[in-house]
Design a protein around this motif. Structure first.
Motif, PDB file in Angstrom:
ATOM      1  N   LEU A   1       4.241  12.153   1.544  1.00  0.00           N
ATOM      2  CA  LEU A   1       5.213  11.424   2.354  1.00  0.00           C
ATOM      3  C   LEU A   1       4.857   9.950   2.459  1.00  0.00           C
ATOM      4  O   LEU A   1       5.740   9.083   2.457  1.00  0.00           O
ATOM      5  CB  LEU A   1       5.302  12.063   3.744  1.00  0.00           C
ATOM      6  CG  LEU A   1       5.922  13.463   3.808  1.00  0.00           C
ATOM      7  CD1 LEU A   1       5.841  14.022   5.222  1.00  0.00           C
ATOM      8  CD2 LEU A   1       7.373  13.436   3.328  1.00  0.00           C
ATOM      9  N   GLY A   2       3.560   9.650   2.552  1.00  0.00           N
ATOM     10  CA  GLY A   2       3.136   8.256   2.620  1.00  0.00           C
ATOM     11  C   GLY A   2       3.482   7.494   1.357  1.00  0.00           C
ATOM     12  O   GLY A   2       4.049   6.385   1.408  1.00  0.00           O
TER      13      GLY A   2
ATOM     14  N   ILE B   1       6.438   0.711   6.400  1.00  0.00           N
ATOM     15  CA  ILE B   1       5.539   0.883   7.543  1.00  0.00           C
ATOM     16  C   ILE B   1       5.251   2.361   7.775  1.00  0.00           C
ATOM     17  O   ILE B   1       4.091   2.764   8.003  1.00  0.00           O
ATOM     18  CB  ILE B   1       6.139   0.249   8.814  1.00  0.00           C
ATOM     19  CG1 ILE B   1       6.156  -1.277   8.672  1.00  0.00           C
ATOM     20  CG2 ILE B   1       5.349   0.656  10.054  1.00  0.00           C
ATOM     21  CD1 ILE B   1       6.827  -1.992   9.820  1.00  0.00           C
ATOM     22  N   ALA B   2       6.291   3.197   7.701  1.00  0.00           N
ATOM     23  CA  ALA B   2       6.092   4.641   7.876  1.00  0.00           C
ATOM     24  C   ALA B   2       5.159   5.190   6.802  1.00  0.00           C
ATOM     25  O   ALA B   2       4.293   6.038   7.081  1.00  0.00           O
ATOM     26  CB  ALA B   2       7.440   5.359   7.832  1.00  0.00           C
ATOM     27  N   GLY B   3       5.326   4.706   5.565  1.00  0.00           N
ATOM     28  CA  GLY B   3       4.454   5.153   4.484  1.00  0.00           C
ATOM     29  C   GLY B   3       3.005   4.772   4.716  1.00  0.00           C
ATOM     30  O   GLY B   3       2.092   5.587   4.511  1.00  0.00           O
TER      31      GLY B   3
ATOM     32  N   VAL C   1      -2.788   8.500   8.383  1.00  0.00           N
ATOM     33  CA  VAL C   1      -2.925   9.881   8.873  1.00  0.00           C
ATOM     34  C   VAL C   1      -3.612  10.736   7.817  1.00  0.00           C
ATOM     35  O   VAL C   1      -4.473  11.574   8.134  1.00  0.00           O
ATOM     36  CB  VAL C   1      -1.539  10.463   9.229  1.00  0.00           C
ATOM     37  CG1 VAL C   1      -1.645  11.956   9.562  1.00  0.00           C
ATOM     38  CG2 VAL C   1      -0.934   9.699  10.408  1.00  0.00           C
ATOM     39  N   PHE C   2      -3.230  10.537   6.566  1.00  0.00           N
ATOM     40  CA  PHE C   2      -3.863  11.276   5.466  1.00  0.00           C
ATOM     41  C   PHE C   2      -5.371  11.053   5.451  1.00  0.00           C
ATOM     42  O   PHE C   2      -6.156  11.994   5.298  1.00  0.00           O
ATOM     43  CB  PHE C   2      -3.239  10.838   4.141  1.00  0.00           C
ATOM     44  CG  PHE C   2      -4.004  11.265   2.925  1.00  0.00           C
ATOM     45  CD1 PHE C   2      -3.991  12.581   2.506  1.00  0.00           C
ATOM     46  CD2 PHE C   2      -4.753  10.348   2.198  1.00  0.00           C
ATOM     47  CE1 PHE C   2      -4.704  12.989   1.386  1.00  0.00           C
ATOM     48  CE2 PHE C   2      -5.465  10.733   1.077  1.00  0.00           C
ATOM     49  CZ  PHE C   2      -5.438  12.060   0.675  1.00  0.00           C
ATOM     50  N   ALA C   3      -5.783   9.782   5.617  1.00  0.00           N
ATOM     51  CA  ALA C   3      -7.220   9.477   5.615  1.00  0.00           C
ATOM     52  C   ALA C   3      -7.937  10.192   6.755  1.00  0.00           C
ATOM     53  O   ALA C   3      -9.051  10.708   6.577  1.00  0.00           O
ATOM     54  CB  ALA C   3      -7.423   7.967   5.714  1.00  0.00           C
TER      55      ALA C   3
END
Length: 493
Positions: free
Chosen positions: A210-211, A236-238, A244-246
């Motif tokens: 999603l990012g 920005i959302a990406g 969040v992934f990190a």
């Protein structure tokens, strides 16, 4: 170890041929579609801002799934997953040939990307299992031949098919080739690696996907629209989702990107060199096609023929680069290869509306020599550094880093190149749906120069990362599993 190598030897030649064919057909589909984009758009009535996803969607799926499907290879057998990749790729190609609208062609390209990801994530690991360490560089060199032949076949076949046949044949041709290769693979390839118990990182895959999608969606919109609130929100959302992934990866027992591998001394710079090399190089073919077709007015077939010498030379140099990596270590051929690619990029940045075409063809040969030195050496360096039980993960991570670079290279290049004329007009030229009028040829050429200079900077960063491995090369330090956490090996079912 020696006995195992001898046991594998009788079929090693055929095994390598099958692996090369797998790389070849996936390489064909990274280039052949470009020349068919205008016909696909007209035939299926696809919007100009959506047609780019026929390419980016394919690459994004390979990027996102590379490590996870490499992990499946460690769990259930790398050869088994590699062969499954062939099958999925064949089915995806068949469905792409039958596509009837925008949603179907993009969706089936995503399925084709799943097959390509299975092939790409496990091919390096299959080579590592099939060949002893002292022969892997040569094997990766032949793999580079497959990539170069596939890329040039994609360009040449794309030009021929677009000119004389239906665009659907760019997908039909994968079916018989893939079926023959799959039959040979089933006969000659055997799993030799030990099976590993792995967990798939669903949350990490989702947040990363999603990012990346958010940022790519914003960038692709920027290629045809002016900057607006919607584009900013997507980007920005990406970025937030990548953050969040990190965080997610730090809490996973078996994360999608195994950060423990970065403790291996040569792993981090080698993977980062692959990332920046992808950022710098993937857009080059498209920029040159923009120049040849948009600025100079050549047909797709004529433009592709001008690039043919580079692909031929690159195919010849690949095995040589692999042998040099086997004999002298991977650092020198990889780093020199990156420098040669920089030289080619600098030459491209000097091309004008009346430049002699032989200069472009000569520069493409120089860049191809550099690629032939870099790819097999860099692959060999990653697999040499990887712990013996993690070839699948290491191969998948290599593809992930390279593909992230490739995906963003495409979008970044067109954004920079379109800075001197209307973005909508530049994008139409980029996908081949329009040509430049004479009075803006000079301005657009200047924009292409800016894109090439960006690539020079990115390639220089890749060379710096590659060169940092020199200290390990001269010190003779171990670069494999000494710093990697031990793993639990379970017998295969």
């Amino acid at each position: 170890m020696v006995e195992a190598a001898r046991a594998r030897a009788p079929h090693s030649g055929l095994a390598l041929l099958v692996i090369v064919i797998g790389v070849l057909i996936t390489a064909v589909d990274t280039t052949i579609v470009v020349l068919a984009l205008p016909e696909i758009q007209r035939s299926l009535h696809i919007g100009i801002s959506s047609i780019i996803w026929v390419i980016i969607g394919y690459l994004l799926v390979i990027t996102l799934l590379a490590t996870q499907l490499g992990r499946l290879g460690d769990m259930f057998g790398r050869v088994r997953m590699y062969e499954l990749g062939f099958l999925v790729f064949i089915v995806g190609s068949l469905l792409c040939a039958l596509a009837w609208n925008e949603a179907s062609i993009i969706g089936f390209r995503l399925l084709q990307g799943v097959g390509g990801a299975l092939v790409a994530a496990n091919s390096g690991a299959v080579i590592a299992d099939t060949f002893p360490p002292e022969q892997r560089g040569k094997a990766y060199g032949y793999n580079a031949i497959g990539w170069n032949i596939g890329a040039v076949l994609g360009v040449l076949l794309g030009g021929l098919i677009v000119t004389y046949f239906s665009w659907r044949w760019i997908f039909w041709i994968n079916v018989p080739i893939g079926l023959v290769a799959l039959a040979v693979a089933i006969k000659v390839l055997r799993d030799h690696g030990e099976r590993e118990r792995r967990r798939l990182d669903y949350l990490g895959t989702t947040t990363l996907g999603l990012g990346l999608f958010g940022i790519l969606w914003g960038l692709t919109k920027l290629t045809s629209e002016s900057l607006n609130a919607s584009i900013i929100e997507f980007v920005i959302a990406g970025v937030i989702l990548l953050g969040v992934f990190a965080l997610v990866e730090q809490r996973q027992k078996e994360p999608m990107l195994n950060l423990s591998l970065f403790r291996v001394p040569t792993m981090s710079p080698t993977l980062l060199a692959s990332l920046f090399q992808g950022l710098a190089s993937f857009s080059v073919l498209y920029l040159l096609l923009m120049y040849l077709q948009g600025v100079r007015g050549y047909s797709p077939l004529h433009a592709s023929l001008l690039l043919l010498p580079g692909y031929v030379v690159g195919g010849v140099v690949g095995p040589i680069g692999g042998r040099l990596a086997d004999r002298y270590g991977a650092v020198w051929p990889a780093t020199v290869g990156l420098v040669l690619q920089m030289v080619a990029l600098v030459i491209y940045a000097q091309l004008g509306t009346g430049s002699a075409i032989w200069i472009l063809s000569g520069a493409y040969v120089i860049g191809a020599v550099g690629s032939g030195g870099f790819y097999p050496a860099n692959n060999a360096a990653v697999m040499k550094a990887a712990p013996a039980g993690s070839f699948g993960i290491a191969s998948g991570m290599l593809r992930t880093f390279a593909n992230i670079g490739m995906v963003f290279s495409f979008a970044a290049a067109i954004v920079v190149a379109s800075g001197t004329i209307s973005k909508r007009q530049a994008f139409a030229i980029f996908v081949g749906t329009s040509k430049l009028s004479a009075h803006i040829g000079t301005e657009f050429t200047s924009g292409i120069h800016n894109a090439f200079y960006l690539s020079v900077v990115l390639m220089a960063i890749a060379a710096v990362f590659s060169a940092t491995n020199l200290k390990h090369h001269f010190s003779g330090k171990k670069t494999n599993s000494s710093n990697f956490p031990p793993k639990t090996v379970t017998p295969s079912p």
